[in-house]
Design an enzyme around this catalytic site. Sequence first.
Site, short mmCIF file in Angstrom:
data_model
loop_
_atom_site.label_atom_id
_atom_site.label_comp_id
_atom_site.label_asym_id
_atom_site.label_seq_id
_atom_site.Cartn_x
_atom_site.Cartn_y
_atom_site.Cartn_z
N ALA A 65 0.87 -1.17 0.00
CA ALA A 65 0.00 0.00 0.00
C ALA A 65 0.90 1.22 0.00
O ALA A 65 2.07 1.16 0.41
CB ALA A 65 -0.90 -0.02 1.22
N GLU A 113 -0.56 -9.45 -0.69
CA GLU A 113 -2.00 -9.71 -0.47
C GLU A 113 -2.77 -9.72 -1.79
O GLU A 113 -3.69 -10.51 -1.99
CB GLU A 113 -2.55 -8.68 0.51
N1 DAK Z 1 4.64 3.18 -0.72
C1 DAK Z 1 5.05 4.34 -1.24
N2 DAK Z 1 6.19 4.49 -1.94
C2 DAK Z 1 6.96 3.40 -2.11
C3 DAK Z 1 6.61 2.15 -1.57
C4 DAK Z 1 5.38 2.06 -0.85
N3 DAK Z 1 4.93 0.90 -0.35
N4 DAK Z 1 7.57 1.26 -1.88
C5 DAK Z 1 8.50 1.96 -2.59
N5 DAK Z 1 8.13 3.23 -2.72
C6 DAK Z 1 8.85 4.30 -3.42
C7 DAK Z 1 10.08 4.74 -2.62
O1 DAK Z 1 9.71 5.66 -1.62
C8 DAK Z 1 10.92 5.38 -3.72
O2 DAK Z 1 10.40 6.65 -4.01
P1 DAK Z 1 11.38 7.86 -4.37
O3 DAK Z 1 12.32 7.97 -3.22
O4 DAK Z 1 12.05 7.45 -5.67
O5 DAK Z 1 10.45 9.03 -4.54
C9 DAK Z 1 10.63 4.49 -4.93
O6 DAK Z 1 9.39 3.81 -4.63
C10 DAK Z 1 11.68 3.43 -5.16
O7 DAK Z 1 11.87 2.73 -3.94
P2 DAK Z 1 13.29 2.52 -3.24
O8 DAK Z 1 14.20 3.63 -3.60
O9 DAK Z 1 13.05 2.25 -1.81
O10 DAK Z 1 13.79 1.22 -4.02
P3 DAK Z 1 14.76 0.08 -3.46
O11 DAK Z 1 15.06 -0.79 -4.64
O12 DAK Z 1 15.90 0.68 -2.70
O13 DAK Z 1 13.89 -0.75 -2.41
C11 DAK Z 1 11.88 -1.89 -1.64
C12 DAK Z 1 12.77 -1.48 -2.86
C13 DAK Z 1 10.62 -2.51 -2.19
C14 DAK Z 1 12.63 -2.93 -0.82
C15 DAK Z 1 11.59 -0.65 -0.76
O14 DAK Z 1 11.06 0.36 -1.64
C16 DAK Z 1 10.60 -0.91 0.29
O15 DAK Z 1 10.93 -1.47 1.34
N6 DAK Z 1 9.36 -0.45 0.07
C17 DAK Z 1 8.33 -0.50 1.08
C18 DAK Z 1 7.82 -1.89 1.19
C19 DAK Z 1 6.76 -1.98 2.26
O16 DAK Z 1 7.01 -1.80 3.43
N7 DAK Z 1 5.59 -2.30 1.78
C20 DAK Z 1 4.50 -2.58 2.65
C21 DAK Z 1 3.73 -1.37 2.84
S1 DAK Z 1 2.53 -1.65 4.08
C22 DAK Z 1 -4.63 -1.00 5.10
C23 DAK Z 1 -4.50 -2.28 4.81
C24 DAK Z 1 -3.35 -2.75 4.30
C25 DAK Z 1 -2.29 -1.94 4.14
C26 DAK Z 1 -2.43 -0.65 4.43
C27 DAK Z 1 -3.58 -0.16 4.92
N8 DAK Z 1 -5.81 -0.52 5.65
C28 DAK Z 1 -6.71 -1.44 6.26
C29 DAK Z 1 -6.09 0.86 5.59
C30 DAK Z 1 -1.09 -2.47 3.60
C31 DAK Z 1 0.03 -1.99 4.02
C32 DAK Z 1 1.23 -2.24 3.29
O17 DAK Z 1 1.27 -2.76 2.20
#
Ligand code: DAK
Length: 259
Positions: A65, A113
């Site tokens: 997300a 998911e």
């Molecule tokens: N959201 C927003 N931006 C993201 C992102 C994300 N999930 N993942 C990556 N980006 C963005 C980065 O901020 C970066 O943006 P800029 O700095 O270029 O502006 C760009 O994508 C490239 O990412 P990285 O520079 O970080 O790239 P790397 O190759 O170094 O790393 C990575 C790739 C996938 C390992 C890293 O980006 C990462 O850890 N990303 C976050 C992964 C994460 O934690 N995902 C889970 C998010 S939590 C809900 C229900 C469910 C959810 C939410 C709410 N409700 C009931 C309301 C679900 C939650 C989730 O999914």
Amino acid sequence: MYEHLLLQEEGGIALLSINNPKSLNALNSATLQELNDCLKSLQVRKDIRVVIVTGAGPKAFVAGADISEMVNATPAEGRAMALLADEAFSRLEKMPQVTIAAVNGYALGGGCELAMACDIRIAAESAVFGQPECGLGILPGFGGTQRLARLVGKGRAKELIFTCDRIDAQEAYRIGLANKVVAKDALLDECRAMAGRILSKGSYAISLAKASIESGMDTDLASGLGLEATNFGLSFATHDKKEGMTAFLEKRPADLTDF
Ligand code: DAK
């Protein structure tokens, strides 16, 4: 037509790509809304029988997300987002078409998911799966606590969710999260080849089998078997049943057309 999705259609197959490559295809509310709208229009189409879901760009299926949108979201906004995602993901799970996730890179959080809401997951060797939410102070909220446990068992689901460990494609395959692992360049061809094999079978029978599996998993065995019997009976009312069995007896290929 869509700002955050790409949709290509060919030979009964829709290829739906989440298209926010700058944020590694992170799912924001607008994308979830478009995904839900797109699935709503696809699910009533008789000419589309398989939907392949993937991520645009070279690195990610969906990296979760959109954290930049969630960071300041209120509980009410969080709930609205959850309801929207639930609707879209449940639609994938229940639509009559077969859905295949072509996992071409990061499938984290909401991305994992989304893949799990599809019927089948084919992973590129470069795919990375994980549920990092507990490291962000939240828990998986797009079905992860439910679908991961159902797919890989309670113990492995708890380990992945509690540790936030990322796993590669081979490990995902080993634990049953991915159906198959293929070379990155072969991913879409492999998905299309599997879609082709599915398309050659009875689409209506497949939709009944899918409904039986999905509803059956949510109930006890006896009720699931009852549901299977009902759907089995329904399949006896079809052209495809007559044609499929007659073709077998006449030693010719069947022309299955129901959907
Ligand atoms: N959201 C927003 N931006 C993201 C992102 C994300 N999930 N993942 C990556 N980006 C963005 C980065 O901020 C970066 O943006 P800029 O700095 O270029 O502006 C760009 O994508 C490239 O990412 P990285 O520079 O970080 O790239 P790397 O190759 O170094 O790393 C990575 C790739 C996938 C390992 C890293 O980006 C990462 O850890 N990303 C976050 C992964 C994460 O934690 N995902 C889970 C998010 S939590 C809900 C229900 C469910 C959810 C939410 C709410 N409700 C009931 C309301 C679900 C939650 C989730 O999914």
